[in-house]
Design a protein around this motif. Structure first.
Motif, PDB file in Angstrom:
ATOM      1  N   ASP A 558     -25.306  30.926 -74.900  1.00  0.00           N
ATOM      2  CA  ASP A 558     -25.844  31.296 -74.731  1.00  0.00           C
ATOM      3  C   ASP A 558     -26.208  32.906 -73.917  1.00  0.00           C
ATOM      4  OD1 ASP A 558     -27.274  30.771 -77.181  1.00  0.00           O
ATOM      5  OD2 ASP A 558     -28.354  29.549 -76.149  1.00  0.00           O
ATOM      6  N   GLN A 559     -26.435  32.575 -72.148  1.00  0.00           N
ATOM      7  CA  GLN A 559     -25.891  33.100 -71.450  1.00  0.00           C
ATOM      8  C   GLN A 559     -25.031  34.429 -71.611  1.00  0.00           C
ATOM      9  OE1 GLN A 559     -25.741  31.291 -67.810  1.00  0.00           O
ATOM     10  NE2 GLN A 559     -27.952  30.915 -68.457  1.00  0.00           N
ATOM     11  N   GLN A 560     -23.530  33.957 -71.964  1.00  0.00           N
ATOM     12  CA  GLN A 560     -22.804  34.710 -72.321  1.00  0.00           C
ATOM     13  C   GLN A 560     -22.985  35.201 -73.780  1.00  0.00           C
ATOM     14  OE1 GLN A 560     -20.682  33.996 -69.425  1.00  0.00           O
ATOM     15  NE2 GLN A 560     -19.151  34.550 -71.010  1.00  0.00           N
ATOM     16  N   GLU A 561     -23.888  35.390 -74.216  1.00  0.00           N
ATOM     17  CA  GLU A 561     -24.085  36.216 -76.118  1.00  0.00           C
ATOM     18  C   GLU A 561     -25.027  37.003 -75.913  1.00  0.00           C
ATOM     19  OE1 GLU A 561     -25.391  35.234 -80.355  1.00  0.00           O
ATOM     20  OE2 GLU A 561     -25.714  33.715 -79.105  1.00  0.00           O
ATOM     21  N   TRP A 562     -25.671  37.117 -74.777  1.00  0.00           N
ATOM     22  CA  TRP A 562     -26.838  38.200 -74.596  1.00  0.00           C
ATOM     23  C   TRP A 562     -26.112  39.170 -73.442  1.00  0.00           C
ATOM     24  CZ3 TRP A 562     -31.148  40.311 -75.411  1.00  0.00           C
ATOM     25  CH2 TRP A 562     -31.169  40.057 -74.537  1.00  0.00           C
ATOM     26  N   ALA A 563     -24.902  38.574 -72.502  1.00  0.00           N
ATOM     27  CA  ALA A 563     -24.629  39.225 -72.023  1.00  0.00           C
ATOM     28  C   ALA A 563     -23.315  40.569 -72.749  1.00  0.00           C
ATOM     29  CB  ALA A 563     -24.065  38.965 -70.862  1.00  0.00           C
ATOM     30  N   ARG A 564     -22.916  40.190 -74.226  1.00  0.00           N
ATOM     31  CA  ARG A 564     -21.954  41.397 -74.806  1.00  0.00           C
ATOM     32  C   ARG A 564     -22.602  41.534 -76.184  1.00  0.00           C
ATOM     33  NH1 ARG A 564     -19.829  35.948 -76.029  1.00  0.00           N
ATOM     34  NH2 ARG A 564     -19.804  35.694 -78.560  1.00  0.00           N
ATOM     35  N   ILE A 565     -24.217  41.388 -76.067  1.00  0.00           N
ATOM     36  CA  ILE A 565     -24.708  40.945 -77.640  1.00  0.00           C
ATOM     37  C   ILE A 565     -24.750  42.704 -77.777  1.00  0.00           C
ATOM     38  CG2 ILE A 565     -27.853  40.217 -77.350  1.00  0.00           C
ATOM     39  CD1 ILE A 565     -27.063  39.754 -80.214  1.00  0.00           C
ATOM     40  N   GLU A 566     -25.621  43.312 -77.008  1.00  0.00           N
ATOM     41  CA  GLU A 566     -25.557  45.041 -76.910  1.00  0.00           C
ATOM     42  C   GLU A 566     -24.400  45.237 -77.898  1.00  0.00           C
ATOM     43  OE1 GLU A 566     -28.238  46.178 -74.084  1.00  0.00           O
ATOM     44  OE2 GLU A 566     -29.786  45.080 -74.323  1.00  0.00           O
ATOM     45  N   ASP A 567     -23.470  45.423 -76.726  1.00  0.00           N
ATOM     46  CA  ASP A 567     -21.822  45.851 -76.813  1.00  0.00           C
ATOM     47  C   ASP A 567     -21.500  46.098 -78.476  1.00  0.00           C
ATOM     48  OD1 ASP A 567     -22.289  47.235 -74.501  1.00  0.00           O
ATOM     49  OD2 ASP A 567     -20.618  45.317 -74.005  1.00  0.00           O
ATOM     50  N   ASP A 568     -22.536  44.034 -79.221  1.00  0.00           N
ATOM     51  CA  ASP A 568     -21.461  44.193 -80.190  1.00  0.00           C
ATOM     52  C   ASP A 568     -22.260  45.313 -81.073  1.00  0.00           C
ATOM     53  OD1 ASP A 568     -19.821  41.880 -79.063  1.00  0.00           O
ATOM     54  OD2 ASP A 568     -20.910  40.413 -79.337  1.00  0.00           O
TER      55      ASP A 568
END
Length: 625
Positions: A558-568
């Protein structure tokens, strides 16, 4: 705490009194629905409270540092700006930061990647970090997406009326105010969007005042009802159902009072007609008393059109569509579709905006010719078609003359003769308005007059295209009473959930790609079927992923996804913009345009899911903190 206090408000339009010594108070977090017949001054009151107009007399006071957000029934955007520029227009630092960041990103996409532009983007990102403005940016895009607006860089002047309304709503939600004032917020919204709006407004932090014809919406959201009637304002504590009970009691008391006044008026008039001799002072007092009695009876009577009008008998053959297909801009509206309308049937047509509901109605009315197949109409059919975008009414014609052009006298199935004046009164037009020019009617009153014109043509098959838009709840009650006794077939396109449940017995559902399904029941039964269909399709499309709902902490993934989701999200937004431009540039190459459009819809769906996932992760991140 009282946010706004209005006292002794007077407002008139020509000779028509809209507000007569009206007083009201709006408390913190209050949820108020404003109802009343079109033309009674609801929109005028909203504009007064929003500070856009001034009363003829009276005062409006409010708390210090007071802010109000107003969304008009038909918003007008004069500036040549994009959706996102409009959403974040304002002087607050966080709004300026988001606007600067969006401008920098847009510049990087459309111009050579220079050091100057990179520096501008870095500066904008730094400012976003300092003001913690990222949440506001994603919240804005989430709300726009929920409201069905996905192309954020589109210029507002290119949007339809319905899209403009959605953008105006989004801006009001992004910039919270002490009092949010909404004029017909559900117009042009589909069922799912209206349901989302209900939930959103229930948790809105400020106070809410709204005018809406959507009775389910009122019942779910409003906790207080203000009713405009004859220049007066009545307050009913509770939701719409509670208001109806209170109003019935009030009208019963008023009817009894008016009967006594009518009897007294008759005695007084008889005294005057006899020419009774009396001292002049006493005679003047009695005349003044009679005038007061006359004026007390001037309130509009609440009509019901419960008697069936005499129409030509409808035979067994109504309207049949035989294996018809029709496409618009290379998009299938109906594909090998067949339908047989039955005598006395009540059919509601539902589906997403743009699904082709109005087009299908026009095909069945034979206003349009199908590409394949044919539509036949029974020899006894006399079709009345209430269109959403009807021709303008003749402004220089009197209301009574407009009705008399159809019929001076209308007959009922019981042999009763009903005059044009009586029909107008039963459709909530008091005698005082009959000789007014149509130009002086409100927008809602013109819709009501046009609807009456269609009904007076004595159709035995009635097509209604969005009849509830811009009509008040009382007029809808009159229409529903008419339809209860209507001796013919009714087909209606509407987003009004209450109207569907109240009127129809079958639903025709636009499922997309030219496919339609017919169901028994009204809105409630269709919504259950739709939810089941969506769950079934979702379970077939992807495996069932079980989540631990009790878990409150973010996992490593989740933390990894949270770190990149705005870029996605940014990449998906960019892809949607590129596909939108590519579809427009495809021109006459129908095959290529169709392929690109399908990919655009798929990407927009991925973007919507990304916004929803961002909300889930944001909640988990908040719980961790």
């Amino acid at each position: 705490m009282s946010l706004l206090i209005a006292q002794h408000l007077y407002k008139s339009f020509g000779e028509k009194v809209l507000l007569n010594d009206v007083a009201l108070t709006i408390e913190s977090k209050e949820r108020i629905g404003l109802v009343g017949v079109n033309g009674t001054g609801k929109s005028s009151l909203l504009r007064l409270l929003a500070g856009l107009e001034s009363p003829d007399e009276g005062t409006i006071t409010h708390a210090n540092q007071f802010s109000v957000a107003f969304v008009d029934q038909d918003p007008v955007f004069e500036e040549d700006i994009t959706v996102f520029e409009y959403i974040f227009r304002g002087d607050a630092p966080i709004l300026k930061a988001v606007k600067a960041y969006e401008a920098a990103v847009h510049a990087m996409e459309n111009e050579p990647n220079t050091q100057v532009l990179q520096d501008q983007l870095f500066k904008a990102q730094t400012q976003m970090d300092e003001l913690e403005a990222w949440d506001a940016q994603v919240k804005a895009k989430t709300i726009l997406t929920k409201l069905g607006v996905r192309q954020f860089s589109t210029r507002v002047k290119q949007l339809s009326g319905g899209q403009l309304k959605r953008v105006a709503l989004a801006r009001a939600f992004i910039q919270p105010a002490d009092v949010l004032i909404l004029d017909e917020p559900t117009n042009h919204l589909d069922h799912e969007t209206v349901e989302w709006l209900e939930k959103y407004l229930k948790s809105y932090e400020g106070a809410l005042l709204m005018v809406t014809h959507d009775r389910y919406f009122l019942d779910q959201v409003a906790e207080t009802i203000f009713e405009m009637d004859g220049g007066d304002l009545y307050r009913h504590d509770g939701n719409y159902a509670t208001y109806l009970e209170g109003k019935a009691e009030r009208l019963a008391l008023e009817d009894e009072k008016q009967k006594k006044q009518a009897n007294l008026l008759k005695r007084e008039m008889a005294w005057l007609n006899r020419g009774a001799r009396a001292r002049s002072t006493k005679q003047k007092a009695r005349k003044d008393r009679i005038e007061a009695l006359k004026s007390s009876q001037g309130k509009q009577q609440h009509g019901r059109l419960e008697i069936p009008l005499l129409v030509e008998r409808l035979g067994n053959d109504v309207i049949d569509a035989d294996n018809i297909s029709f496409s618009y801009d290379d998009r299938a509206i109906v594909h090998q579709f067949s339908l047989s309308l039955q005598r006395y049937e009540r059919l509601g047509i539902v589906g997403e905006n743009g699904a082709g509901k109005t087009t299908l109605l026009r095909l069945l009315a034979r206003d349009l010719t199908p590409d394949e197949g044919f539509v036949s109409m029974g020899t006894t059919v006399r079709l009345g078609f209430y269109t959403q975008n009807h021709p303008p009414l003749p402004d220089d014609l009197k209301v009574i003359d407009y009705v008399r052009e159809v019929a001076e006298v209308i007959r009922t199935v019981d042999g009763e003769e009903v005059t044009a004046e009586q029909m107008l009164e039963r459709f909530l037009f008091p005698r005082s308005t009959h000789r007014s020019l149509i130009r002086y009617l409100s927008g809602g009153e013109k819709k009501r007059l046009y609807l009456l014109n269609v009904l007076l043509q004595a159709p035995n098959v009635l097509f209604l295209d969005e009849p509830t838009n811009d009509l008040d709840t009382e007029t809808l009650g009159v229409l529903e009473s008419y339809l209860d006794a209507f001796p013919g077939t009714v087909v209606t396109v509407t987003h009004d959930r209450y109207f569907l449940d109240r009127v129809v017995d079958h639903i025709l559902w636009a499922k997309g790609d030219g496919q339609w399904e017919r169901l028994m029941g009204g809105y409630t039964e269709w919504r259950e079927a739709q939810e089941h269909w969506e769950k079934t399709n979702a379970s077939e499309a992807k495996p069932d992923i079980k989540r631990d709902k009790k878990r409150k902490k973010m996992s490593y993934l989740d933390q990894q996804e949270w770190a990149r989701i705005e870029d996605d999200i940014s990449l998906l937004e960019e892809e949607v913009e590129q596909l939108t431009s590519a579809v427009a540039e495809a021109g006459d190459d129908a095959g290529k345009a169709q392929e690109l459009y399908a990919k655009q819809l798929e990407t927009e769906e991925r973007l919507t899911k990304a916004y929803e996932r961002w909300e889930e992760l944001a909640q988990l991140a908040s719980d961790d903190n």
